[in-house]
Design a protein around this motif. Structure first.
Motif, PDB file in Angstrom:
ATOM      1  N   LEU A  64     -65.134  64.467  36.284  1.00 44.40           N
ATOM      2  CA  LEU A  64     -64.154  65.276  37.001  1.00 44.40           C
ATOM      3  C   LEU A  64     -64.736  66.556  37.585  1.00 44.40           C
ATOM      4  N   CYS A  65     -65.752  67.122  36.916  1.00 49.41           N
ATOM      5  CA  CYS A  65     -66.333  68.347  37.452  1.00 49.41           C
ATOM      6  C   CYS A  65     -66.999  68.041  38.780  1.00 49.41           C
ATOM      7  N   ASN A  66     -67.094  69.039  39.579  1.00 56.16           N
ATOM      8  CA  ASN A  66     -67.606  68.853  40.933  1.00 56.16           C
ATOM      9  C   ASN A  66     -69.121  68.979  40.970  1.00 56.16           C
ATOM     10  N   GLY A  67     -69.798  68.325  40.017  1.00 54.87           N
ATOM     11  CA  GLY A  67     -71.226  68.525  39.872  1.00 54.87           C
ATOM     12  C   GLY A  67     -72.050  68.303  41.108  1.00 54.87           C
ATOM     13  N   GLY A  68     -71.921  67.178  41.705  1.00 57.47           N
ATOM     14  CA  GLY A  68     -72.751  66.899  42.862  1.00 57.47           C
ATOM     15  C   GLY A  68     -72.132  67.358  44.164  1.00 57.47           C
ATOM     16  N   GLY A  69     -71.116  68.124  44.101  1.00 63.78           N
ATOM     17  CA  GLY A  69     -70.518  68.630  45.333  1.00 63.78           C
ATOM     18  C   GLY A  69     -69.608  67.607  45.985  1.00 63.78           C
ATOM     19  N   TYR A  70     -68.660  67.058  45.237  1.00 64.93           N
ATOM     20  CA  TYR A  70     -67.737  66.062  45.774  1.00 64.93           C
ATOM     21  C   TYR A  70     -67.031  66.563  47.015  1.00 64.93           C
ATOM     22  N   VAL A  71     -66.463  67.734  46.879  1.00 66.33           N
ATOM     23  CA  VAL A  71     -65.611  68.237  47.944  1.00 66.33           C
ATOM     24  C   VAL A  71     -66.430  68.509  49.196  1.00 66.33           C
TER      25      VAL A  71
END
Lengths: 300, 219
Positions: free
Chosen positions: B209-216
């Motif tokens: 769920l965390c935006n580790g790889g830069g989802y957004v």
């Protein structure tokens, strides 16, 4: 940014990964405290490295809390420090301009995602740019310059890479100690250069299809998005010169507890990611991992 | 001066052999070859001086019987003093190959050596004869600015215009050879295509769920 800089999990000890996680969560909480929940979604590994580089050699105090991601179990995270606040402010500025860049790069329909996200981040950006006006201004200027070069289109590697690299290098502007500032500027500049170039290499096939601007394709004449051995050798040499500038700078300042994570990332992680991008396996590995995680969530 | 043992990162109880090993590792790390044309070479030179002084102090202390841990050896001080004599940082890099063809280009060399890249660039921009040396010096400025690809192109042009010049050839070879011999803490080769071809690259994913790889931002 793009998520190419990340800790090499197979090499780094569990203890060091935990430390990295505490910083990652610390930055997330700092973003939440300063800019509200919406801003926490800009969090990524690159910004975590920015926070690490801007921090002193100590880890500082940590605390534990539940959060959206971990609603049941309390997670340890680093308490907000001046360095974390600086990293959070700069992250908001970078993320906002990146979204604006996305708006400029796409037509009305495809730019919708970027437009709505940048609208959400707008109040946070206004606050961050008031707190760090010099950094906000240099980021805006460098990205405008980058857009000009892309519009030309510039067929050289270094001018567009320099615009992005300088933008990141400016994140060290507020560091007081002159030696530390020089070291950080060099690390951030070449990290920015590396990220820009590796991102262009990663987009090679996609841009060949869509006909979008790609400095790597233009520089080496790779119109079909396929590397020739000679061009690949030349390109990796230029990437490796940047990694070398990063590692030689790293050795000139004591990063304390963060030394293992920075060393393994810069001496090993960047090479692994670079190689998998050039081999064309990076995207599938990342996709695979996301899928695995999603499946894991469903079964959990 | 700082505690010499601290400088070398070894405890006072370390054997002579351990001290020698620590010293060699640090000397390899801060060696002038590893900071060739590096804008931070002056800082590395300071480090090297500190390490040499610390090593010298320890060998002197142990040689004169001040500290007796490990095997005694006053003879070892001579063997590794050699690192100190490398000292080829900065200053003499450009002048040792003979003078410039013009006084302006000589000034460019001085500006580069003192780290004043803006002045070097301004002088080069106003110099209309784009001869081999001009291209070489343009390359040298580019390299220090971090414009690695452009640096190589200027060095190439300099070599094409004056193939017999050893100074230009060396600079080009350095760019082409890449960084294979650069310092790596594990002694393994340094480079993207030399990293052992790990087929199952493990990319760290911290939390789902965390935006580790830069989802957004990057999907």
């Amino acid at each position: 940014m793009y998520g190419y800089v990340r800790p090499p999990a197979g090499i780094l000890s569990e203890e060091e990964l935990e430390r990295f996680r505490r910083m990652y969560c610390g930055l997330c909480h700092t973003l939440g405290q300063r800019y509200g929940t919406a801003a926490r979604f800009i969090l990524n590994y690159d910004f975590t490295y920015l926070a690490i580089l801007l921090s002193g050699g100590d880890e500082g105090p940590s605390t534990a809390a539940r959060c959206m991601v971990s609603p049941l179990k309390k997670r340890d995270y680093l308490c907000t420090t001046d360095a974390l606040a600086l990293a959070a402010d700069e992250s908001v500025i970078l993320a906002y301009w990146q979204l604006r860049d996305g708006v400029a790069d796409h037509d009305w329909l495809h730019g919708m995602k970027y437009r709505s996200l940048s609208a959400v981040l707008e109040p946070a950006y206004r606050k961050a740019s008031a707190a760090r006006p010099a950094f906000a201004e240099s980021t805006r200027r460098q990205l405008a310059h980058l857009a000009e070069l892309e519009a030309q289109p510039c067929a050289l590697l270094d001018p567009p890479a320099d615009a992005f690299a300088s933008l990141l290098g400016a994140a060290a502007q507020e560091v007081d100690h002159p030696v530390r500032r020089r070291v950080l500027e060099q690390i951030l500049y070449h990290l920015g250069r590396w990220i820009y170039l590796i991102d262009a290499a990663d987009d090679l096939k996609k841009d060949a299809k869509t006909g979008s601007y790609n400095p790597v394709a233009l520089r080496y004449g790779l119109w079909d998005g396929v590397w020739t051995p000679e061009c690949r050798r030349e390109f990796t040499a230029t990437l490796d010169h940047s990694v070398h500038m990063i590692t030689t700078a790293l050795e000139l300042w004591d990063f304390g507890v963060w030394t293992p994570v920075l060393e393994s990332t810069f001496y090993t992680g960047l090479f692994h990611v670079g190689k998998s991008v050039l081999d064309g396996t990076f995207r599938s590995i990342r996709r695979g991992q996301r899928k695995k995680r999603k499946n894991g969530e469903e079964t959990a | 001066m700082n505690d010499p043992y601290q400088v070398l990162g070894v405890p006072e109880t370390a054997t002579d052999e351990e001290i020698k090993r620590a010293y060699r590792e640090l000397a390899r790390k801060y060696h002038p070859d590893n900071y060739h044309d590096n804008p931070l070479a002056d800082l590395a030179q300071e480090k090297m001086k500190e390490i040499n002084a610390a090593y010298e102090q320890i060998t002197k202390m142990r040689g004169s019987g001040g500290h007796g841990s490990g095997s005694t050896s006053s003879r070892q001080s001579s063997g590794y003093g050699g690192y100190g004599s490398y000292g080829g940082y900065g200053g003499s890099t450009y002048r040792q190959y003979g003078g410039s063809s013009s006084s302006v280009l000589q000034q460019v060399r001085i500006a580069i050596n003192t780290g004043d890249l803006s002045r070097a660039e301004a002088l080069l921009a106003n110099y209309s004869d784009h001869n081999a040396e001009w291209n070489f010096l343009r390359g040298a400025v580019c390299y220090r600015r971090g414009w690695m690809d452009e640096a190589k192109r200027y060095y190439q042009t300099a070599c094409q215009m004056d193939p017999g010049n050893a100074e230009y050839r060396q600079a080009l070879e350095f760019m082409e050879r890449g960084t294979q011999s650069a310092y790596h803490p594990n002694g393994t080769p340094f480079g993207t295509d030399l990293c052992g071809g790990n087929p199952c690259l493990t990319l760290c994913c911290l939390y789902s769920l965390c935006n580790g790889g830069g989802y957004v931002l990057c999907c």
